[in-house]
Design an enzyme around this catalytic site. Structure first.
Site, PDB file in Angstrom:
ATOM      1  N   ARG A 172     -12.169   1.072 -17.788  1.00 29.18           N
ATOM      2  CA  ARG A 172     -12.245   2.298 -16.992  1.00 29.18           C
ATOM      3  C   ARG A 172     -13.191   2.078 -15.809  1.00 29.18           C
ATOM      4  NH1 ARG A 172      -9.804   6.895 -15.282  1.00 29.18           N
ATOM      5  NH2 ARG A 172     -10.404   8.739 -16.476  1.00 29.18           N
ATOM      6  N   LYS A 180      -1.074  15.440  -6.681  1.00 28.57           N
ATOM      7  CA  LYS A 180      -0.293  14.963  -7.832  1.00 28.57           C
ATOM      8  C   LYS A 180       0.814  15.952  -8.198  1.00 28.57           C
ATOM      9  CE  LYS A 180      -1.984  10.962  -9.287  1.00 28.57           C
ATOM     10  NZ  LYS A 180      -1.161   9.795  -9.659  1.00 28.57           N
ATOM     11  N   ASP A 227       0.864  -1.174   0.000  1.00 24.13           N
ATOM     12  CA  ASP A 227       0.000   0.000   0.000  1.00 24.13           C
ATOM     13  C   ASP A 227       0.906   1.231   0.000  1.00 24.13           C
ATOM     14  OD1 ASP A 227      -3.199   0.425   1.195  1.00 24.13           O
ATOM     15  OD2 ASP A 227      -1.845   2.149   1.045  1.00 24.13           O
ATOM     16  N   GLU A 285      -4.696  17.169 -14.847  1.00 23.37           N
ATOM     17  CA  GLU A 285      -5.424  17.914 -13.813  1.00 23.37           C
ATOM     18  C   GLU A 285      -4.523  18.954 -13.159  1.00 23.37           C
ATOM     19  OE1 GLU A 285      -8.630  17.937 -12.076  1.00 23.37           O
ATOM     20  OE2 GLU A 285      -9.157  17.259 -14.064  1.00 23.37           O
ATOM     21  N   TYR A 322      -6.751  11.834   2.868  1.00 27.54           N
ATOM     22  CA  TYR A 322      -6.353  10.505   2.387  1.00 27.54           C
ATOM     23  C   TYR A 322      -5.722  10.601   0.991  1.00 27.54           C
ATOM     24  CZ  TYR A 322      -6.622   5.754   0.639  1.00 27.54           C
ATOM     25  OH  TYR A 322      -6.300   4.549   0.082  1.00 27.54           O
TER      26      TYR A 322
HETATM   27  P1  NAP Z   1      -7.478   3.496 -11.323  1.00 24.89           P
HETATM   28  O1  NAP Z   1      -8.152   2.622 -12.308  1.00 24.89           O
HETATM   29  O2  NAP Z   1      -8.293   4.228 -10.314  1.00 24.89           O
HETATM   30  O3  NAP Z   1      -6.410   2.594 -10.549  1.00 24.89           O
HETATM   31  C1  NAP Z   1      -5.777   3.037  -9.384  1.00 24.89           C
HETATM   32  C2  NAP Z   1      -4.923   1.917  -8.826  1.00 24.89           C
HETATM   33  O4  NAP Z   1      -4.303   2.382  -7.615  1.00 24.89           O
HETATM   34  C3  NAP Z   1      -5.716   0.645  -8.434  1.00 24.89           C
HETATM   35  O5  NAP Z   1      -4.918  -0.466  -8.700  1.00 24.89           O
HETATM   36  C4  NAP Z   1      -5.889   0.829  -6.932  1.00 24.89           C
HETATM   37  O6  NAP Z   1      -6.069  -0.393  -6.247  1.00 24.89           O
HETATM   38  C5  NAP Z   1      -4.543   1.428  -6.586  1.00 24.89           C
HETATM   39  N1  NAP Z   1      -4.519   2.108  -5.299  1.00 24.89           N
HETATM   40  C6  NAP Z   1      -5.368   3.043  -4.825  1.00 24.89           C
HETATM   41  N2  NAP Z   1      -5.012   3.436  -3.590  1.00 24.89           N
HETATM   42  C7  NAP Z   1      -3.908   2.731  -3.269  1.00 24.89           C
HETATM   43  C8  NAP Z   1      -3.062   2.670  -2.127  1.00 24.89           C
HETATM   44  N3  NAP Z   1      -3.301   3.411  -1.040  1.00 24.89           N
HETATM   45  N4  NAP Z   1      -1.998   1.829  -2.144  1.00 24.89           N
HETATM   46  C9  NAP Z   1      -1.767   1.039  -3.221  1.00 24.89           C
HETATM   47  N5  NAP Z   1      -2.544   1.035  -4.331  1.00 24.89           N
HETATM   48  C10 NAP Z   1      -3.593   1.869  -4.350  1.00 24.89           C
HETATM   49  O7  NAP Z   1      -6.580   4.594 -12.055  1.00 24.89           O
HETATM   50  P2  NAP Z   1      -6.036   4.602 -13.570  1.00 24.89           P
HETATM   51  O8  NAP Z   1      -7.031   5.288 -14.427  1.00 24.89           O
HETATM   52  O9  NAP Z   1      -5.530   3.266 -13.930  1.00 24.89           O
HETATM   53  O10 NAP Z   1      -4.823   5.617 -13.424  1.00 24.89           O
HETATM   54  C11 NAP Z   1      -3.517   5.169 -13.107  1.00 24.89           C
HETATM   55  C12 NAP Z   1      -2.704   6.327 -12.563  1.00 24.89           C
HETATM   56  O11 NAP Z   1      -2.626   7.356 -13.528  1.00 24.89           O
HETATM   57  C13 NAP Z   1      -3.293   6.977 -11.313  1.00 24.89           C
HETATM   58  O12 NAP Z   1      -2.207   7.411 -10.523  1.00 24.89           O
HETATM   59  C14 NAP Z   1      -4.041   8.183 -11.858  1.00 24.89           C
HETATM   60  O13 NAP Z   1      -4.139   9.179 -10.866  1.00 24.89           O
HETATM   61  C15 NAP Z   1      -3.148   8.570 -13.008  1.00 24.89           C
HETATM   62  N6  NAP Z   1      -3.783   9.228 -14.145  1.00 24.89           N
HETATM   63  C16 NAP Z   1      -4.869   8.670 -14.741  1.00 24.89           C
HETATM   64  C17 NAP Z   1      -5.427   9.277 -15.856  1.00 24.89           C
HETATM   65  C18 NAP Z   1      -6.621   8.685 -16.567  1.00 24.89           C
HETATM   66  O14 NAP Z   1      -7.265   9.405 -17.344  1.00 24.89           O
HETATM   67  N7  NAP Z   1      -6.922   7.396 -16.376  1.00 24.89           N
HETATM   68  C19 NAP Z   1      -4.857  10.456 -16.371  1.00 24.89           C
HETATM   69  C20 NAP Z   1      -3.736  10.980 -15.735  1.00 24.89           C
HETATM   70  C21 NAP Z   1      -3.187  10.362 -14.636  1.00 24.89           C
HETATM   71  P3  NAP Z   1      -7.531  -1.059  -6.073  1.00 24.89           P
HETATM   72  O15 NAP Z   1      -7.801  -1.781  -7.383  1.00 24.89           O
HETATM   73  O16 NAP Z   1      -7.359  -1.973  -4.921  1.00 24.89           O
HETATM   74  O17 NAP Z   1      -8.510   0.052  -5.844  1.00 24.89           O
HETATM   75  O1  G4F Z   2     -14.356  11.343 -15.764  1.00 23.19           O
HETATM   76  P1  G4F Z   2     -13.973  12.344 -14.751  1.00 23.19           P
HETATM   77  O2  G4F Z   2     -14.276  12.040 -13.322  1.00 23.19           O
HETATM   78  O3  G4F Z   2     -12.433  12.645 -14.981  1.00 23.19           O
HETATM   79  P2  G4F Z   2     -11.489  13.853 -14.522  1.00 23.19           P
HETATM   80  O4  G4F Z   2     -12.051  14.603 -13.374  1.00 23.19           O
HETATM   81  O5  G4F Z   2     -11.155  14.639 -15.743  1.00 23.19           O
HETATM   82  O6  G4F Z   2     -10.211  13.057 -13.990  1.00 23.19           O
HETATM   83  C1  G4F Z   2      -9.683  11.963 -14.722  1.00 23.19           C
HETATM   84  O7  G4F Z   2      -8.716  12.431 -15.628  1.00 23.19           O
HETATM   85  C2  G4F Z   2      -7.570  13.035 -15.010  1.00 23.19           C
HETATM   86  C3  G4F Z   2      -6.647  13.504 -16.141  1.00 23.19           C
HETATM   87  O8  G4F Z   2      -7.020  14.792 -16.548  1.00 23.19           O
HETATM   88  C4  G4F Z   2      -6.901  12.005 -14.126  1.00 23.19           C
HETATM   89  F1  G4F Z   2      -5.792  12.529 -13.552  1.00 23.19           F
HETATM   90  C5  G4F Z   2      -7.860  11.540 -13.059  1.00 23.19           C
HETATM   91  O9  G4F Z   2      -7.238  10.509 -12.283  1.00 23.19           O
HETATM   92  C6  G4F Z   2      -9.097  10.969 -13.729  1.00 23.19           C
HETATM   93  O10 G4F Z   2      -8.742   9.790 -14.409  1.00 23.19           O
HETATM   94  O11 G4F Z   2     -14.684  13.736 -15.078  1.00 23.19           O
HETATM   95  C7  G4F Z   2     -14.548  14.346 -16.337  1.00 23.19           C
HETATM   96  C8  G4F Z   2     -15.487  15.546 -16.419  1.00 23.19           C
HETATM   97  C9  G4F Z   2     -15.373  16.480 -15.210  1.00 23.19           C
HETATM   98  O12 G4F Z   2     -15.385  17.797 -15.657  1.00 23.19           O
HETATM   99  C10 G4F Z   2     -16.632  16.197 -14.399  1.00 23.19           C
HETATM  100  O13 G4F Z   2     -17.106  17.291 -13.644  1.00 23.19           O
HETATM  101  O14 G4F Z   2     -16.832  15.049 -16.406  1.00 23.19           O
HETATM  102  C11 G4F Z   2     -17.594  15.835 -15.511  1.00 23.19           C
HETATM  103  N1  G4F Z   2     -18.751  15.046 -15.074  1.00 23.19           N
HETATM  104  C12 G4F Z   2     -20.058  15.346 -15.334  1.00 23.19           C
HETATM  105  N2  G4F Z   2     -20.860  14.463 -14.759  1.00 23.19           N
HETATM  106  C13 G4F Z   2     -18.721  13.951 -14.308  1.00 23.19           C
HETATM  107  C14 G4F Z   2     -20.061  13.578 -14.111  1.00 23.19           C
HETATM  108  N3  G4F Z   2     -17.685  13.244 -13.802  1.00 23.19           N
HETATM  109  C15 G4F Z   2     -18.002  12.129 -13.068  1.00 23.19           C
HETATM  110  N4  G4F Z   2     -16.978  11.380 -12.582  1.00 23.19           N
HETATM  111  N5  G4F Z   2     -19.288  11.733 -12.836  1.00 23.19           N
HETATM  112  C16 G4F Z   2     -20.361  12.421 -13.329  1.00 23.19           C
HETATM  113  O15 G4F Z   2     -21.513  12.073 -13.110  1.00 23.19           O
END
Ligand code: NAP
Ligand code: G4F
Length: 348
Positions: free
Chosen positions: A188, A157, A63, A132, A100
């Site tokens: 996702r 971040k 963790d 972000e 957290y």
């Molecule tokens: P995700 O699906 O939410 O996966 C997050 C991972 O982190 C899961 O394996 C989760 O484990 C693990 N985790 C959460 N809290 C933890 C802790 N305290 N200790 C150890 N592991 C922990 O996220 P993702 O979309 O794959 O994104 C991967 C990384 O890229 C993240 O750091 C995210 O912030 C970053 N990121 C994502 C995006 C995007 O658009 N997807 C864009 C930019 C940056 P569990 O499965 O047990 O919950």
């Molecule tokens: O899908 P989202 O929650 O993604 P967000 O906030 O852009 O963050 C994701 O991308 C980031 C990279 O830019 C990552 F770093 C982060 O870990 C994550 O993967 O929301 C996208 C947009 C936001 O503007 C939000 O306000 O969608 C809007 N939205 C509208 N209705 C919603 C909703 N978002 C969520 N999650 N749920 C809704 O019902």
């Protein structure tokens, strides 16, 4: 055989990255959290029983809040590459759990960097940074844009981003941040807006829901497919020098346009089914993200291969099958029989 340690291997990106690394011949060590239910669904298809011969995927409990275990893993595995993907990754949730989120996303990264420094292992480190961090900086955003975080998640971040840069400079560590814009896909999490929409479409077609509740439809995002983005992570660690890169498509869409694309796939008008619930509004919103990934294209030769339309198609088709057991043709046929339960149409 190169060795990789991946935190967050059970997440969307972790699962795609594990596939990529295994295909490239790596031995992959993944960190998973102990949970009372199974949380390895995304990697079950690559899991290997540890009793089998020639196992190349190993899972370890750990963790990001537990520094001593991270140190033990780095010291004993001695990985060539470390990908720090673990995070509380939901922006909306970070407003409810700011402390957290900071502990995991900010301090967790420091714990891992310290583990590397103290173990003295020769490793390359990838930090999952995010668009972000740009917040309301003018678009398009590149590596030279200012950072103006608009959520506890983004602030955490950004701490991790600067910590990574600092360890690179202070300790000559090959440590880089990939500043990745939103990337999505069939794996996702279902509370992120794209998957929430495609999953919602499937449930509506199946007759399980009669509405989909969303927040801000005006937000603009640069959405790509996660499979393309994990390739960029790997490329950054193969480069000659440790350099941070912005990764994104440069193409933008509103949440409203995503709704339109997903619902029209099955012949439905999204305005009949989507309702606004202000509970999903955020205290501060990031309005417009658009990547300028010129540096990554030039230096790494990275470019996305899966476009917006294909990504939406894949997600809708996947969710129709998983949620409703329907292929697209049967889903479209079933959708013609649906009648909306007189929802108030949101302002277009
Ligand atoms: P995700 O699906 O939410 O996966 C997050 C991972 O982190 C899961 O394996 C989760 O484990 C693990 N985790 C959460 N809290 C933890 C802790 N305290 N200790 C150890 N592991 C922990 O996220 P993702 O979309 O794959 O994104 C991967 C990384 O890229 C993240 O750091 C995210 O912030 C970053 N990121 C994502 C995006 C995007 O658009 N997807 C864009 C930019 C940056 P569990 O499965 O047990 O919950
Ligand atoms: O899908 P989202 O929650 O993604 P967000 O906030 O852009 O963050 C994701 O991308 C980031 C990279 O830019 C990552 F770093 C982060 O870990 C994550 O993967 O929301 C996208 C947009 C936001 O503007 C939000 O306000 O969608 C809007 N939205 C509208 N209705 C919603 C909703 N978002 C969520 N999650 N749920 C809704 O019902």
């Amino acid at each position: 055989m190169p060795l990789a340690l991946v935190t967050g291997i059970t997440g969307q990106d972790g699962s795609y990255l594990a596939e990529l690394l295994l295909a490239k011949g790596y031995e992959v060590h993944g960190v998973i959290r102990r949970a009372s239910t199974f949380n390895t669904e995304r990697i079950d298809h690559v899991y290997q029983d540890p009793h089998e011969p020639d196992v190349r995927l190993h899972l370890h409990y750990g963790d990001l809040t537990d520094g001593s275990q991270l140190a033990r893993l780095v010291r004993t595995i001695e990985p060539d590459e470390i990908y720090n993907l673990a995070a509380q990754s939901h922006v909306g949730v970070s407003f409810q759990q700011p402390e957290y989120t900071g502990n995991v996303d900010a301090l967790g990264t420091i714990r891992l960097l310290e583990a590397i420094r103290e173990a003295g292992v020769d490793t390359r480190f990838y930090q999952a940074a995010t668009s972000e961090m740009f917040g309301d900086a003018p678009a398009p955003q590149s590596e030279d844009s200012p950072f103006r975080p608009r959520s506890p998640y983004a602030a955490a971040k950004l701490y991790a981003y600067w910590a990574t840069a600092n360890y690179r400079e202070a300790y000559d560590l090959f440590a880089v941040s990939g500043i990745l814009f939103n990337h999505e896909g069939e794996r996702r999490g279902k509370t992120f807006v794209t998957r929430k929409i495609t999953h919602g479409v499937a449930r509506i077609v199946a007759g399980l829901d009669d509405a989909l509740y969303l927040g801000n439809l005006d937000a603009v995002r640069d959405w790509g497919h996660a499979q393309d983005y994990v390739r960029a992570m790997w490329m950054m660690l193969q480069a000659d020098a440790p350099v941070d890169y912005v990764i994104g498509t440069g193409e933008t869409h509103t949440v409203r346009e995503f709704c339109d694309a997903a619902f029209s796939h099955v012949g439905l008008d999204w305005r009949d089914w989507v309702r606004i619930d202000p509970a999903y509004y955020r205290p501060t919103e990031v309005d417009f993200l658009q990547a300028d990934a010129t540096r990554a294209r030039r230096d790494l030769g990275w470019k996305p291969e899966i476009g917006f339309d294909e990504m939406v198609h894949r997600m809708v088709v996947h969710d129709l099958d998983a949620e409703a057991g329907l292929d697209l043709e049967r889903a479209r046929e079933q959708a013609t029989r649906l009648r909306p339960s007189a929802p108030p149409r949101p302002t277009p």
